[in-house]
Design a protein around this motif. Structure first.
Motif: not given
Length: 425
Positions: A5, A8, A132, A136, A139
């Protein structure tokens, strides 16, 4: 997942600032320094020249370093370089020469950051979660691309192009702070006895060129990037001097490509599951490429919307393609070769970017931006041809193991203290 996270979040901050600069930096050249089309193309080439100049040895260097530390340092360098532009503009000493130097420095730092980033992800996520995870990241990147150009155009119109670049300097600094928060320990790669830079680079080249699917993916992406660079080098000239759009409208126009990219990132996993990871690679390029013809067909007033439609559809296909092929590369490659594999492919794929930018700027200078866009759009029709002529066209899913010869080489090259069987995790 906590560390992922933060990865990201760092990607979101860095991409948001970079997307503001996507609008602001060429507008500094076009509006404030009155640069002709070729100089704008040269600026675009300077941003990507590092992939051609140091792309190959960068992978060997990255494989010898801690990836996370390298990414943090690259973010700091990019932040300081971008901050120099508004400072020079306020002091009334900004020149095109400085923009070229800043673009080149940021490009060098980006080479190391990107190679390390793609090589670091498999250390955070298990192999079965890579699609995935890449989805992400795409995205997040596409979301930043949706908001970034619109924000950039608005900032340019509000405070001027040079001050808008402050957002990029802040974005890279915030990205470095998020990366600093990652706690997962990363051991320093152990040196391999007898290794040299030349041998390491050669090993990366052998791995990529020795695998037929990697070869065709590299060639296809290099071709697509050449024509993408032509677009990037000429679109600001076209939107400002042909379509007569203000900065805010240009930002909104460029956000259209990001909307398509975001949709592609959100759909990539499901499309790969439905059609197959191998099939979606060539199908995405084949189905969306013809929409590039709308770029040169766009005009003033409502006809400007054709440019936005073309960008949205083409970049939808590009992101679906990227998620599929990047996940395949990460699954295929042994952990110790990830940096060199990614750098070798970046050299081959991204090395065409400065060439395309120079050609785009030269054609736009000599024959006009619309002519350059016609050449660019026609080129996009040819991008899927290498894929259609390859074994990918007859496959549904991609193999999960390396080329047999490469696996044999890995076993022969294994040395004490360096476990070649460690899974990607």
């Amino acid at each position: 997942m906590r560390d992922f996270r933060f990865l990201l979040a760092g990607a979101a901050a860095g991409q948001a600032g970079a997307q503001v600069t996507l609008v602001a930096l060429p507008l500094v050249a076009v509006l404030e320094l009155k640069a002709p089309a070729f100089q704008v193309g040269l600026l675009t080439a300077a941003e990507t020249a590092a992939f051609l100049l140091i792309g190959l040895p960068a992978g060997a260097w990255v494989d010898r370093m801690r990836k996370l530390t390298l990414m943090i340092r690259a973010d700091v360098v990019r932040s300081l370089a971008m901050a120099s532009v508004p400072l020079a503009a306020v002091a009334d000493v900004l020149t095109m020469a400085q923009l070229y130097v800043v673009a080149l420095v940021v490009g060098v730092a980006t080479v190391f950051f990107d190679v390390a980033h793609q090589s670091y992800l498999p250390q955070l996520l298990p192999r079965e979660h890579l699609v995935a995870g890449n989805g992400a990241l795409e995205t997040v990147r596409s979301s930043a691309q949706v908001a970034g150009p619109g924000l950039g155009g608005g900032l340019v119109q509000l405070v001027g192009a040079h001050l808008a670049i402050v957002a990029d300097a802040i974005g890279y600094a915030v990205s470095a702070l998020f990366l600093l928060a990652i706690r997962r320990p990363e051991p320093k790669p152990e040196p391999v006895p007898g290794a040299s830079l030349r041998k390491d680079v050669a090993e990366g080249l052998r791995f990529v060129l020795g695998h037929p699917l990697l070869r065709v993916i590299a060639g296809t992406t290099a071709l697509g990037n050449f024509f993408t660079a032509m677009l990037m080098a000429t679109q600001t000239i076209f939107l400002v001097r042909v379509l007569d759009l203000p900065p805010a409208a240009i930002g909104a126009m460029l956000s259209a490509s990001a909307v398509g990219g975001l949709a592609g990132a959100l759909c990539a996993g499901r499309l790969a599951g439905r059609f197959g990871q191998a099939r979606i690679i060539w199908l995405s390029a084949l189905a969306t490429g013809p929409f590039a013809l709308l770029w040169p067909l766009s005009g003033k007033g409502p006809a400007a919307a054709l440019f936005a439609v073309a960008s949205g559809v083409v970049f939808f296909g590009a992101v679906v393609y990227n998620v599929a092929q990047v996940s395949f590369r990460q699954t295929l490659c042994p952990p110790r070769l990830l940096g060199r594999m990614n750098a070798t492919l970046r050299f081959m794929m991204w090395g065409t970017l400065p060439l395309g930018a120079l050609v785009g700027g030269a054609v736009a200078d000599a024959s006009g931006a619309r002519t350059a866009l016609w050449i660019c759009a026609t080129g996009f029709l040819a991008v899927p041809l290498p894929l259609l002529l390859s074994p990918l066209r007859r496959m549904r899913d991609l193999p999960e193991t390396a080329h047999p010869e490469t696996e044999d080489d890995d076993r022969q090259d294994a040395t004490p203290g360096h476990d070649e069987s460690v899974p990607v995790a």
